[in-house]
Design an enzyme around this catalytic site. Structure first.
Site, short mmCIF file in Angstrom:
data_model
loop_
_atom_site.label_atom_id
_atom_site.label_comp_id
_atom_site.label_asym_id
_atom_site.label_seq_id
_atom_site.Cartn_x
_atom_site.Cartn_y
_atom_site.Cartn_z
CB CYS A 47 -83.31 -48.25 -43.92
SG CYS A 47 -81.77 -48.10 -42.98
CB CYS A 50 -82.19 -43.48 -42.95
SG CYS A 50 -82.21 -44.51 -44.44
CB CYS A 96 -79.39 -48.37 -46.12
SG CYS A 96 -80.47 -46.96 -46.46
CB CYS A 99 -78.32 -44.18 -43.39
SG CYS A 99 -78.98 -45.84 -43.07
CB CYS A 119 -79.45 -63.29 -46.77
SG CYS A 119 -79.50 -64.16 -45.21
#
Length: 139
Positions: A47, A50, A96, A99, A119
């Site tokens: 991510c 984070c 995510c 976060c 995607c």
């Protein structure tokens, strides 16, 4: 890792304007423009906000859609799904877990073994590359 809670102002300081627009305001980058849509490098996609590990390059494939596509996340607990009714469509948004950064969407038109296509916007990701070991393979 645990939940990450930051203010909009903190996210704006840490992210580029494009990363902020996509990850915090649920934006989408134009197809075939993102950094990772066509990369073949080995590693782990984390991510952008984070650092949580989200996808392995082993699950990445060319879906032809212009965004990085994966047939599975690293594990089922790293990504949360939400119904997305924007733009006159019914889609499943992926974020995510740690976060709540907007990643993209998941569709049921992917390859086996899952039949899913995650995607993802390149701006939501960062690739931690992996080098070959002494045997010439990836660990």
């Amino acid at each position: 890792m645990g939940k990450v809670n930051k203010t909009d102002r903190e996210w704006q300081r840490e992210l580029s304007p494009e990363e902020y627009r996509i990850t915090r305001q649920k934006g989408t980058e134009p197809a075939f423009t993102g950094q990772y849509w066509n990369t073949k490098q080995h590693g782990t996609y984390v991510c952008r906000c984070c650092g949580a590990e989200l996808f392995s390059s082993d699950a990445k494939y060319d879906s032809g859609c212009g965004w990085p596509s994966f047939f599975r996340p690293l594990n089922g607990s790293v990504i949360d799904e939400h119904e997305d009714l924007t733009h006159g469509m019914v889609r499943t948004e992926i974020v995510c877990h740690d976060c709540e950064a907007h990643l993209g969407h998941v569709f049921e038109d992917g390859p086996q073994p899952t039949g899913l296509r995650y995607c993802v916007n390149s701006a939501s990701l960062q690739l931690k590359t992996q080098e070959k070991n002494d045997e010439g393979t990836y660990p």
